[in-house]
Design a protein around this motif. Structure first.
Motif, PDB file in Angstrom:
ATOM      1  N   PHE A  67       0.827  -1.220   0.000  1.00 17.36           N
ATOM      2  CA  PHE A  67       0.000   0.000   0.000  1.00 17.36           C
ATOM      3  C   PHE A  67       0.862   1.272   0.000  1.00 17.36           C
ATOM      4  N   THR A  68       1.961   1.219   0.762  1.00 19.35           N
ATOM      5  CA  THR A  68       2.860   2.384   0.796  1.00 19.35           C
ATOM      6  C   THR A  68       3.456   2.638  -0.579  1.00 19.35           C
ATOM      7  N   MET A  69       3.908   1.564  -1.259  1.00 28.05           N
ATOM      8  CA  MET A  69       4.487   1.714  -2.594  1.00 28.05           C
ATOM      9  C   MET A  69       3.454   2.236  -3.590  1.00 28.05           C
ATOM     10  N   ILE A  70       2.219   1.670  -3.488  1.00 32.72           N
ATOM     11  CA  ILE A  70       1.148   2.146  -4.374  1.00 32.72           C
ATOM     12  C   ILE A  70       0.877   3.626  -4.130  1.00 32.72           C
ATOM     13  N   PHE A  71       0.822   4.039  -2.877  1.00 32.65           N
ATOM     14  CA  PHE A  71       0.589   5.448  -2.520  1.00 32.65           C
ATOM     15  C   PHE A  71       1.698   6.343  -3.078  1.00 32.65           C
ATOM     16  N   ILE A  72       2.962   5.877  -2.914  1.00 33.09           N
ATOM     17  CA  ILE A  72       4.099   6.676  -3.411  1.00 33.09           C
ATOM     18  C   ILE A  72       4.033   6.804  -4.932  1.00 33.09           C
ATOM     19  N   VAL A  73       3.736   5.678  -5.609  1.00 30.74           N
ATOM     20  CA  VAL A  73       3.660   5.709  -7.076  1.00 30.74           C
ATOM     21  C   VAL A  73       2.564   6.666  -7.537  1.00 30.74           C
ATOM     22  N   ILE A  74       1.384   6.553  -6.894  1.00 31.46           N
ATOM     23  CA  ILE A  74       0.271   7.454  -7.272  1.00 31.46           C
ATOM     24  C   ILE A  74       0.628   8.908  -6.994  1.00 31.46           C
ATOM     25  N   ALA A  75       1.271   9.153  -5.819  1.00 26.04           N
ATOM     26  CA  ALA A  75       1.664  10.520  -5.474  1.00 26.04           C
ATOM     27  C   ALA A  75       2.652  11.068  -6.499  1.00 26.04           C
ATOM     28  N   VAL A  76       3.658  10.258  -6.883  1.00 27.23           N
ATOM     29  CA  VAL A  76       4.653  10.687  -7.879  1.00 27.23           C
ATOM     30  C   VAL A  76       3.972  10.967  -9.220  1.00 27.23           C
ATOM     31  N   LEU A  77       3.040  10.085  -9.626  1.00 24.51           N
ATOM     32  CA  LEU A  77       2.316  10.306 -10.881  1.00 24.51           C
ATOM     33  C   LEU A  77       1.512  11.603 -10.852  1.00 24.51           C
ATOM     34  N   LEU A  78       0.839  11.836  -9.711  1.00 21.13           N
ATOM     35  CA  LEU A  78       0.053  13.080  -9.575  1.00 21.13           C
ATOM     36  C   LEU A  78       0.957  14.306  -9.652  1.00 21.13           C
ATOM     37  N   ILE A  79       2.111  14.240  -8.966  1.00 19.20           N
ATOM     38  CA  ILE A  79       3.060  15.374  -8.999  1.00 19.20           C
ATOM     39  C   ILE A  79       3.561  15.590 -10.423  1.00 19.20           C
ATOM     40  N   PHE A  80       3.880  14.481 -11.110  1.00 22.14           N
ATOM     41  CA  PHE A  80       4.374  14.574 -12.488  1.00 22.14           C
ATOM     42  C   PHE A  80       3.323  15.218 -13.401  1.00 22.14           C
ATOM     43  N   VAL A  81       2.055  14.763 -13.252  1.00 23.94           N
ATOM     44  CA  VAL A  81       0.955  15.342 -14.050  1.00 23.94           C
ATOM     45  C   VAL A  81       0.776  16.829 -13.735  1.00 23.94           C
ATOM     46  N   ALA A  82       0.877  17.164 -12.431  1.00 24.58           N
ATOM     47  CA  ALA A  82       0.732  18.574 -12.021  1.00 24.58           C
ATOM     48  C   ALA A  82       1.850  19.428 -12.620  1.00 24.58           C
ATOM     49  N   ILE A  83       3.094  18.883 -12.624  1.00 21.73           N
ATOM     50  CA  ILE A  83       4.228  19.622 -13.211  1.00 21.73           C
ATOM     51  C   ILE A  83       4.009  19.834 -14.705  1.00 21.73           C
ATOM     52  N   LEU A  84       3.564  18.768 -15.407  1.00 22.04           N
ATOM     53  CA  LEU A  84       3.297  18.901 -16.847  1.00 22.04           C
ATOM     54  C   LEU A  84       2.227  19.944 -17.135  1.00 22.04           C
ATOM     55  N   MET A  85       1.156  19.911 -16.325  1.00 24.21           N
ATOM     56  CA  MET A  85       0.079  20.899 -16.511  1.00 24.21           C
ATOM     57  C   MET A  85       0.598  22.310 -16.234  1.00 24.21           C
ATOM     58  N   GLY A  86       1.414  22.428 -15.190  1.00 23.10           N
ATOM     59  CA  GLY A  86       1.982  23.743 -14.869  1.00 23.10           C
ATOM     60  C   GLY A  86       2.879  24.268 -15.975  1.00 23.10           C
ATOM     61  N   LEU A  87       3.738  23.366 -16.519  1.00 24.62           N
ATOM     62  CA  LEU A  87       4.621  23.774 -17.618  1.00 24.62           C
ATOM     63  C   LEU A  87       3.826  24.155 -18.857  1.00 24.62           C
ATOM     64  N   ASN A  88       2.802  23.372 -19.135  1.00 22.98           N
ATOM     65  CA  ASN A  88       1.957  23.664 -20.296  1.00 22.98           C
ATOM     66  C   ASN A  88       1.258  25.014 -20.139  1.00 22.98           C
ATOM     67  N   PHE A  89       0.749  25.266 -18.931  1.00 22.40           N
ATOM     68  CA  PHE A  89       0.079  26.543 -18.653  1.00 22.40           C
ATOM     69  C   PHE A  89       1.075  27.700 -18.739  1.00 22.40           C
ATOM     70  N   ALA A  90       2.283  27.479 -18.191  1.00 21.39           N
ATOM     71  CA  ALA A  90       3.314  28.528 -18.231  1.00 21.39           C
ATOM     72  C   ALA A  90       3.725  28.826 -19.669  1.00 21.39           C
ATOM     73  N   ASN A  91       3.879  27.757 -20.481  1.00 22.24           N
ATOM     74  CA  ASN A  91       4.221  27.968 -21.895  1.00 22.24           C
ATOM     75  C   ASN A  91       3.124  28.729 -22.617  1.00 22.24           C
ATOM     76  N   GLY A  92       1.872  28.417 -22.263  1.00 23.96           N
ATOM     77  CA  GLY A  92       0.743  29.127 -22.868  1.00 23.96           C
ATOM     78  C   GLY A  92       0.766  30.610 -22.547  1.00 23.96           C
ATOM     79  N   LEU A  93       1.319  30.987 -21.386  1.00 30.38           N
ATOM     80  CA  LEU A  93       1.437  32.400 -21.016  1.00 30.38           C
ATOM     81  C   LEU A  93       2.713  33.028 -21.560  1.00 30.38           C
ATOM     82  N   VAL A  94       3.828  32.306 -21.421  1.00 24.34           N
ATOM     83  CA  VAL A  94       5.136  32.874 -21.751  1.00 24.34           C
ATOM     84  C   VAL A  94       5.320  33.051 -23.252  1.00 24.34           C
ATOM     85  N   THR A  95       4.895  32.059 -24.045  1.00 32.97           N
ATOM     86  CA  THR A  95       5.126  32.115 -25.496  1.00 32.97           C
ATOM     87  C   THR A  95       4.490  33.343 -26.145  1.00 32.97           C
TER      88      THR A  95
END
Length: 201
Positions: free
Chosen positions: A15-43
């Motif tokens: 359960f701990t490993m599953i939680f860590i994997v899900i947390a890492v995936l969520l963080i990764f998705v959040a970073i991608l969304m943030g970068l995409n949003f930032a590119n949409g503003l910066v470009t």
């Protein structure tokens, strides 16, 4: 129960490993969304800044790419494009008008060269901008020294006649002007006329 009790540690780890994997995936998705949003503003802002820099260097053909978004930056880009288009059109009009003016001045100079009378072209403030050769010879003037100089300073003998015309608001005044040039007395029949275009001198 004992079997489950024995597997408890393994389940905790799973359960701990599953939680860590899900947390890492969520963080990764959040970073991608943030970068995409930032590119949409910066470009668009970067495009706008680069276009503004090119305009400051004199390139009025530059346009900001239209990303079809419906936000403030897209509106600003559209306004910027409209502004640069208007500036380009106005500059082209000015260049064309300037070329036409230079052509007219060259034509006038060519015509004045063949005129035997002395002619001084003045602007509305009384500054000399177009003398012909005869006038320069008669008044013993150097063209390089009199351009954009006031008539009353260059030929003070004509100041009274010029002042009379200004005060009377007539379109033409004629008088005799006596000058001494190269130790010779010269009497000139002088006409000063005003040309108006739409009530502008």
């Amino acid at each position: 129960y004992k079997s489950v009790e024995n597997k408890k540690e393994g389940l905790h780890i799973t359960f701990t490993m599953i939680f860590i994997v899900i947390a890492v995936l969520l963080i990764f998705v959040a970073i991608l969304m943030g970068l995409n949003f930032a590119n949409g503003l910066v470009t668009p802002i970067t495009n706008l800044a680069n276009a503004a820099k090119r305009v400051s260097l004199g390139d009025l053909k530059v346009r900001v790419p239209n990303n079809n978004n419906k936000d403030e930056i897209a509106d600003l880009s559209k306004i910027f494009n409209i502004m640069t288009e208007q500036l380009e059109n106005q500059r082209n009009d000015l260049v064309a008008a300037n070329a036409e003016l230079e052509s007219r001045i060259r034509f006038t100079e060519t015509v004045l060269t063949g005129v035997t009378a002395g002619v001084l072209g003045l602007d509305k403030y009384g500054k000399i901008f177009l003398p012909n050769r005869t006038a320069l010879d008669l008044l013993d003037l150097d063209i390089n020294k009199i351009n954009n100089s006031y008539l009353i300073n260059v030929v003070p003998e004509m100041s009274t006649l010029f002042s009379d015309l200004t005060k009377s608001k007539q379109l033409l005044i004629v008088g005799e002007v006596e000058l001494i040039r190269n130790n010779k007395k010269i009497t000139l029949v002088t006409k000063i006329s005003v040309e108006k275009d739409k009530n502008k001198i």
